[in-house]
Enzyme design. Structure first.
Site, PDB file in Angstrom:
ATOM      1  N   LYS A 163     -34.492 -33.911 -38.415  1.00 28.42           N
ATOM      2  CA  LYS A 163     -34.968 -34.864 -39.442  1.00 28.42           C
ATOM      3  C   LYS A 163     -36.501 -34.818 -39.538  1.00 28.42           C
ATOM      4  O   LYS A 163     -37.056 -34.767 -40.632  1.00 28.42           O
ATOM      5  CB  LYS A 163     -34.513 -36.298 -39.110  1.00 28.42           C
ATOM      6  CG  LYS A 163     -32.994 -36.450 -38.967  1.00 28.42           C
ATOM      7  CD  LYS A 163     -32.582 -37.872 -38.707  1.00 28.42           C
ATOM      8  CE  LYS A 163     -33.074 -38.449 -37.387  1.00 28.42           C
ATOM      9  NZ  LYS A 163     -32.558 -37.771 -36.178  1.00 28.42           N
ATOM     10  N   ARG A 220     -30.241 -47.181 -39.126  1.00 27.32           N
ATOM     11  CA  ARG A 220     -29.529 -46.602 -37.993  1.00 27.32           C
ATOM     12  C   ARG A 220     -28.375 -47.484 -37.542  1.00 27.32           C
ATOM     13  O   ARG A 220     -27.668 -47.125 -36.602  1.00 27.32           O
ATOM     14  CB  ARG A 220     -30.508 -46.480 -36.832  1.00 27.32           C
ATOM     15  CG  ARG A 220     -30.724 -45.096 -36.315  1.00 27.32           C
ATOM     16  CD  ARG A 220     -31.871 -45.199 -35.343  1.00 27.32           C
ATOM     17  NE  ARG A 220     -31.970 -44.075 -34.509  1.00 27.32           N
ATOM     18  CZ  ARG A 220     -32.979 -43.202 -34.575  1.00 27.32           C
ATOM     19  NH1 ARG A 220     -33.919 -43.327 -35.478  1.00 27.32           N
ATOM     20  NH2 ARG A 220     -33.036 -42.219 -33.729  1.00 27.32           N
ATOM     21  N   ARG A 254     -37.860 -29.203 -26.916  1.00 26.92           N
ATOM     22  CA  ARG A 254     -38.825 -29.744 -27.878  1.00 26.92           C
ATOM     23  C   ARG A 254     -40.151 -30.083 -27.196  1.00 26.92           C
ATOM     24  O   ARG A 254     -40.187 -30.600 -26.089  1.00 26.92           O
ATOM     25  CB  ARG A 254     -38.259 -31.016 -28.533  1.00 26.92           C
ATOM     26  CG  ARG A 254     -39.304 -31.689 -29.417  1.00 26.92           C
ATOM     27  CD  ARG A 254     -38.715 -32.679 -30.358  1.00 26.92           C
ATOM     28  NE  ARG A 254     -38.054 -33.783 -29.693  1.00 26.92           N
ATOM     29  CZ  ARG A 254     -37.445 -34.751 -30.346  1.00 26.92           C
ATOM     30  NH1 ARG A 254     -37.385 -34.717 -31.664  1.00 26.92           N
ATOM     31  NH2 ARG A 254     -36.871 -35.733 -29.690  1.00 26.92           N
ATOM     32  N   ARG A 310     -28.520 -41.175 -25.957  1.00 27.08           N
ATOM     33  CA  ARG A 310     -28.906 -41.287 -27.369  1.00 27.08           C
ATOM     34  C   ARG A 310     -27.763 -40.794 -28.262  1.00 27.08           C
ATOM     35  O   ARG A 310     -27.518 -41.360 -29.327  1.00 27.08           O
ATOM     36  CB  ARG A 310     -30.186 -40.485 -27.634  1.00 27.08           C
ATOM     37  CG  ARG A 310     -31.421 -41.181 -27.093  1.00 27.08           C
ATOM     38  CD  ARG A 310     -32.599 -40.257 -26.999  1.00 27.08           C
ATOM     39  NE  ARG A 310     -33.060 -39.748 -28.269  1.00 27.08           N
ATOM     40  CZ  ARG A 310     -33.838 -38.668 -28.401  1.00 27.08           C
ATOM     41  NH1 ARG A 310     -34.222 -37.995 -27.336  1.00 27.08           N
ATOM     42  NH2 ARG A 310     -34.221 -38.290 -29.583  1.00 27.08           N
ATOM     43  N   ARG A 356     -41.187 -35.502 -24.667  1.00 31.68           N
ATOM     44  CA  ARG A 356     -40.996 -36.945 -24.821  1.00 31.68           C
ATOM     45  C   ARG A 356     -40.187 -37.509 -23.660  1.00 31.68           C
ATOM     46  O   ARG A 356     -39.293 -36.851 -23.149  1.00 31.68           O
ATOM     47  CB  ARG A 356     -40.251 -37.232 -26.141  1.00 31.68           C
ATOM     48  CG  ARG A 356     -41.174 -37.472 -27.293  1.00 31.68           C
ATOM     49  CD  ARG A 356     -40.483 -37.478 -28.632  1.00 31.68           C
ATOM     50  NE  ARG A 356     -39.251 -38.264 -28.728  1.00 31.68           N
ATOM     51  CZ  ARG A 356     -38.566 -38.400 -29.857  1.00 31.68           C
ATOM     52  NH1 ARG A 356     -38.995 -37.823 -30.983  1.00 31.68           N
ATOM     53  NH2 ARG A 356     -37.454 -39.096 -29.891  1.00 31.68           N
TER      54      ARG A 356
HETATM   55  P1  AP5 Z   1     -36.728 -32.694 -34.747  1.00 38.12           P
HETATM   56  O1  AP5 Z   1     -37.120 -32.325 -36.132  1.00 38.12           O
HETATM   57  O2  AP5 Z   1     -37.748 -33.323 -33.858  1.00 38.12           O
HETATM   58  O3  AP5 Z   1     -35.382 -33.580 -34.790  1.00 38.12           O
HETATM   59  P2  AP5 Z   1     -35.170 -35.116 -35.131  1.00 38.12           P
HETATM   60  O4  AP5 Z   1     -33.861 -35.202 -35.837  1.00 38.12           O
HETATM   61  O5  AP5 Z   1     -36.373 -35.673 -35.838  1.00 38.12           O
HETATM   62  O6  AP5 Z   1     -35.051 -35.669 -33.657  1.00 38.12           O
HETATM   63  P3  AP5 Z   1     -35.530 -37.016 -32.976  1.00 38.12           P
HETATM   64  O7  AP5 Z   1     -35.177 -36.870 -31.517  1.00 38.12           O
HETATM   65  O8  AP5 Z   1     -36.964 -37.327 -33.290  1.00 38.12           O
HETATM   66  O9  AP5 Z   1     -34.631 -38.027 -33.645  1.00 38.12           O
HETATM   67  P4  AP5 Z   1     -34.140 -39.323 -33.054  1.00 38.12           P
HETATM   68  O10 AP5 Z   1     -33.447 -39.847 -34.248  1.00 38.12           O
HETATM   69  O11 AP5 Z   1     -33.343 -39.293 -31.834  1.00 38.12           O
HETATM   70  O12 AP5 Z   1     -35.480 -40.000 -32.536  1.00 38.12           O
HETATM   71  P5  AP5 Z   1     -36.523 -40.972 -33.223  1.00 38.12           P
HETATM   72  O13 AP5 Z   1     -37.863 -40.439 -32.926  1.00 38.12           O
HETATM   73  O14 AP5 Z   1     -36.168 -41.273 -34.638  1.00 38.12           O
HETATM   74  O15 AP5 Z   1     -36.132 -31.367 -34.056  1.00 38.12           O
HETATM   75  C1  AP5 Z   1     -35.757 -31.363 -32.685  1.00 38.12           C
HETATM   76  C2  AP5 Z   1     -36.165 -30.010 -32.044  1.00 38.12           C
HETATM   77  O16 AP5 Z   1     -35.401 -28.968 -32.643  1.00 38.12           O
HETATM   78  C3  AP5 Z   1     -37.641 -29.628 -32.268  1.00 38.12           C
HETATM   79  O17 AP5 Z   1     -38.112 -28.986 -31.126  1.00 38.12           O
HETATM   80  C4  AP5 Z   1     -37.619 -28.676 -33.481  1.00 38.12           C
HETATM   81  O18 AP5 Z   1     -38.680 -27.734 -33.431  1.00 38.12           O
HETATM   82  C5  AP5 Z   1     -36.252 -28.001 -33.299  1.00 38.12           C
HETATM   83  N1  AP5 Z   1     -35.605 -27.713 -34.595  1.00 38.12           N
HETATM   84  C6  AP5 Z   1     -35.599 -28.484 -35.715  1.00 38.12           C
HETATM   85  N2  AP5 Z   1     -34.861 -27.919 -36.683  1.00 38.12           N
HETATM   86  C7  AP5 Z   1     -34.375 -26.761 -36.143  1.00 38.12           C
HETATM   87  C8  AP5 Z   1     -33.515 -25.728 -36.641  1.00 38.12           C
HETATM   88  N3  AP5 Z   1     -33.014 -25.773 -37.885  1.00 38.12           N
HETATM   89  N4  AP5 Z   1     -33.211 -24.689 -35.801  1.00 38.12           N
HETATM   90  C9  AP5 Z   1     -33.720 -24.643 -34.540  1.00 38.12           C
HETATM   91  N5  AP5 Z   1     -34.539 -25.584 -34.015  1.00 38.12           N
HETATM   92  C10 AP5 Z   1     -34.851 -26.633 -34.812  1.00 38.12           C
HETATM   93  O19 AP5 Z   1     -36.269 -42.318 -32.394  1.00 38.12           O
HETATM   94  C11 AP5 Z   1     -36.625 -42.427 -31.038  1.00 38.12           C
HETATM   95  C12 AP5 Z   1     -36.213 -43.791 -30.518  1.00 38.12           C
HETATM   96  O20 AP5 Z   1     -36.868 -44.832 -31.291  1.00 38.12           O
HETATM   97  C13 AP5 Z   1     -34.719 -44.131 -30.639  1.00 38.12           C
HETATM   98  O21 AP5 Z   1     -33.972 -43.618 -29.560  1.00 38.12           O
HETATM   99  C14 AP5 Z   1     -34.761 -45.661 -30.649  1.00 38.12           C
HETATM  100  O22 AP5 Z   1     -34.982 -46.179 -29.357  1.00 38.12           O
HETATM  101  C15 AP5 Z   1     -35.999 -45.948 -31.482  1.00 38.12           C
HETATM  102  N6  AP5 Z   1     -35.700 -46.074 -32.911  1.00 38.12           N
HETATM  103  C16 AP5 Z   1     -36.150 -45.268 -33.917  1.00 38.12           C
HETATM  104  N7  AP5 Z   1     -35.682 -45.689 -35.100  1.00 38.12           N
HETATM  105  C17 AP5 Z   1     -34.924 -46.797 -34.857  1.00 38.12           C
HETATM  106  C18 AP5 Z   1     -34.150 -47.660 -35.674  1.00 38.12           C
HETATM  107  N8  AP5 Z   1     -34.071 -47.494 -37.004  1.00 38.12           N
HETATM  108  N9  AP5 Z   1     -33.497 -48.681 -35.076  1.00 38.12           N
HETATM  109  C19 AP5 Z   1     -33.571 -48.880 -33.745  1.00 38.12           C
HETATM  110  N10 AP5 Z   1     -34.263 -48.076 -32.900  1.00 38.12           N
HETATM  111  C20 AP5 Z   1     -34.935 -47.046 -33.456  1.00 38.12           C
END
Ligand code: AP5
Length: 226
Positions: free
Chosen positions: A16, A91, A130, A174, A163
């Protein structure tokens, strides 16, 4: 299509953030990633950051009441008048409900929810490798998207770190949280005709191309409907 109000949905590590960064540039729309906003709040030591940190480190979702206001204010801002890209929100069912209510109050609605689909095995591989830049959250992968210089962000030169929530046991938790609380939104948005699925297992460039095609089709459909 007058405005583009887009949600990126998908499991942790589905890409994402990677796609959100590209789309932000291409579509020239504000990009609101709740994870990035929360991590910035933790770094700055704000009340929100202090309240959110323990949930994030465990891989739990932060309580809805802390999240909803944070996004509602951004959607209501001048910069989001032509649309926005949401990453990581909504979410949970209450967050989806709050978003719909906020948009309705503004006389607006979601345009599309893009589900980036990947398997759990792929999530574990991606998050394990990552590396994230401490300054702005730019993402790299030791194997799939390595930085030019190890440990240094190509874009702003800041340090690249693993991270806290990318440890194997937290990744598993997660994923469980995603299945229990976020996956039901897939059916919810599908039922409203808003969901479009994208194969997240392809390369980042191919995923981006599929998203472009999907958005182009939506624009055509919207034009034909006028
Ligand atoms: P990346 O693009 O970083 O993936 P992502 O989907 O953004 O992953 P996140 O871990 O950031 O998502 P998340 O939803 O768990 O965490 P968030 O930060 O929102 O890609 C991942 C890796 O793969 C990278 O190394 C990239 O280079 C590689 N990659 C990407 N695309 C690729 C491809 N096509 N092929 C190969 N490699 C690829 O949330 C973190 C925390 O915040 C949550 O756990 C929660 O505690 C809190 N939080 C956030 N939002 C909320 C909410 N709305 N409500 C409650 N808590 C929340």
């Amino acid at each position: 299509m007058e405005e583009l109000n887009l949600v990126l949905l998908g499991p942790p590590g589905s890409g994402k953030g990677t796609q959100g960064e590209k789309l932000q540039e291409e579509l020239r729309l504000p990009y609101y990633a709740t994870g990035d906003i929360l991590r910035a709040a933790v770094r700055e030591g704000t009340d929100l950051g202090r309240a959110a940190k323990e949930f994030m480190d465990r891989g739990d979702l932060v309580p809805d009441e802390l999240i909803v206001g944070m996004i509602a204010a951004r959607i209501d801002s001048e910069e989001a008048a032509d649309g926005f890209i949401l990453d990581g929100f909504p979410r949970t069912a209450p967050q989806a409900e709050a978003l719909a209510e906020k948009l309705e109050a503004l006389g607006r609605a979601l345009t599309v929810v893009l589900l980036i689909d990947v398997s759990d095995e792929e999530v574990v591989r991606r998050l394990g490798g990552r590396r994230t830049c401490v300054e702005s959250g730019h993402v790299f992968h030791v194997e799939f998207n390595p930085p030019k210089q190890e440990g240094v962000c190509d874009i702003d030169g800041s340090e690249l770190i693993t991270r806290d929530d990318d440890k194997p046991e937290v990744i598993r938790h997660r994923l469980e949280q995603y299945q229990a609380k976020t996956a039901p939104l897939v059916e919810h948005y599908d039922g409203q005709g808003l969901l479009r699925r994208v194969d997240g297992a392809a390369s980042p460039e191919d995923v981006c191309e599929e998203i472009r095609r999907t958005l182009a089709t939506l624009r055509l459909e919207a034009d034909e409907a006028i």
